[in-house]
Design a protein around this motif. Structure first.
Motif: not given
Length: 371
Positions: A46-53, A77-81, A259-263, A266-268
């Motif tokens: 999870f750590v590698f996939i999420c933070y690499l993303a 937008v990042q704050f709202i998500i 979608v990029n901002i959402f991802l 989400l990944s963070g």
């Protein structure tokens, strides 16, 4: 993503460890029935996939020079998500009950806004590897903030780690200034201000969470909710809100941008949960080792996916920063530890000056008797 990193506070009490043994999960994924090795591997994945993303989308979005004037809109937008994700988590687990006074959350929100917006803006001036190295060096401002705000004292290895980290950071910055055509000293100032916010926010969060026994999710939700209010006021009054909306509508596909901002968000957020669980099952030292390896891999991937010049000085300076991180966490496991060679040198120096002092006194006495 240091504002989220600093939110992680682990209960090391006996009751806390017992509760962690009975329930180990990452959001909706329950890892309790599995062995500790399986839990550890799942957290690492999870750590590698999420933070690499997260690193990929962060550089993809903010490395464009045209995003500089509207970076606050994307941060909004990042704050709202992130706020929405925190609220969804509260529906899955436990409802959010505010324990910390709103005036403290108002300060935390301002600091969270400062560290995230400045970190994002820094990518318009610096390479992502340099930004990441700077974010890894928050030990220095955190130590200063802890001494001033909490009155903490640090051991010998902590100060050695800070010095080594400063040297590695300086070498990495010099390498970036020599090789990167987009290097701007303004970026160093911006990311340094972000680290300053990091130093303050970490200590304020620690003090508030200990005093009011607030949960991680509560701090995340209210910090980002109030931060959204700040951002709406700032971007609305300066016209960035409109400019940012127009920018996201005109750059390529608007859907792709959002979608990029959402991802990114989400990944963070998922990476935060993975690190939190990893600390609970394996300890802080193991978690730091995993996240340090992740940061090293993020830097390598950044050089591969986003074309930028490379010199071997990046490797040496990065290794110095990694060594400093290891020394800092070794010091936490062995407080008060001083290497034997250092003690021997101090003892020799002390003995030398004592013998010199005795010699001078004896010589002075002989002289006075002669006179």
């Amino acid at each position: 993503m240091s504002s989220k990193d600093t939110i992680i506070k682990i209960d090391d009490s006996r009751n806390g460890r017992e509760s962690q043994k009975t329930e180990i999960n990452i959001l909706c994924l329950n890892l309790t029935p599995y062995s500790q090795l399986t839990q550890f591997l799942c957290c690492c994945i999870f750590v590698f996939i999420c933070y690499l993303a997260y690193g990929f989308y962060l550089e993809l979005i903010f490395s464009d020079p045209e995003v500089k004037p509207v970076s606050l809109y994307i941060t909004l937008v990042q704050f709202i998500i992130t706020m929405a994700l925190s609220y969804v988590e509260s529906l899955i687990r436990n409802p959010i009950k505010r324990k910390v006074p709103l005036k403290i959350y108002a300060l935390l929100a301002a600091l969270t806004l400062g560290t995230m917006s400045l970190s994002n803006l820094a990518l318009s001036y610096l390479n992502y590897p340099t930004q990441l190295i700077f974010k890894s060096c928050k030990l220095i401002p955190v130590m200063i903030g802890s001494i001033i705000i909490l009155g903490k004292r640090y051991g010998f290895l902590d100060y050695v780690a800070a010095v080594v980290m400063c040297i590695g950071l300086t070498m990495f910055t010099l390498a970036d200034s020599m090789t990167s055509p987009n290097f701007d000293i303004v970026g160093v100032i911006v990311i340094s201000l972000a680290l300053l916010c990091d130093a303050i926010i970490g200590n304020v969060q620690e003090k508030a969470m200990k005093q009011f026994q607030a949960s991680n999710n509560e701090v995340v939700f209210y910090s980002y909710a109030i931060g959204c209010v700040y951002l709406v006021v700032i971007t609305g009054s300066t016209g960035i809100l409109t400019k940012g909306y127009v920018y996201c509508s005109e750059v390529g596909s608007p859907l792709t941008m959002y979608v990029n901002i959402f991802l990114l968000s989400l990944s963070g957020y998922l990476g935060l949960q993975a690190v939190l669980t990893l600390v609970r099952i394996s300890g802080a030292t193991v978690a730091v080792t995993v996240t340090t390896m992740r940061k090293a891999l993020s830097i390598i991937i950044s050089f591969v996916l986003f074309s930028k010049p490379f010199v071997f000085q990046y490797v040496w300076s990065g290794m110095l920063v990694a060594l400093a991180i290891y020394l800092n966490h070794y010091s936490k496991r062995n407080p008060g530890y001083v290497p034997g060679i250092v003690l021997a040198c101090l003892h020799y120096t002390q003995s030398f000056y004592q013998s010199e002092y005795r010699y001078l006194r004896m010589k002075s006495k002989i002289y006075s008797d002669t006179v």
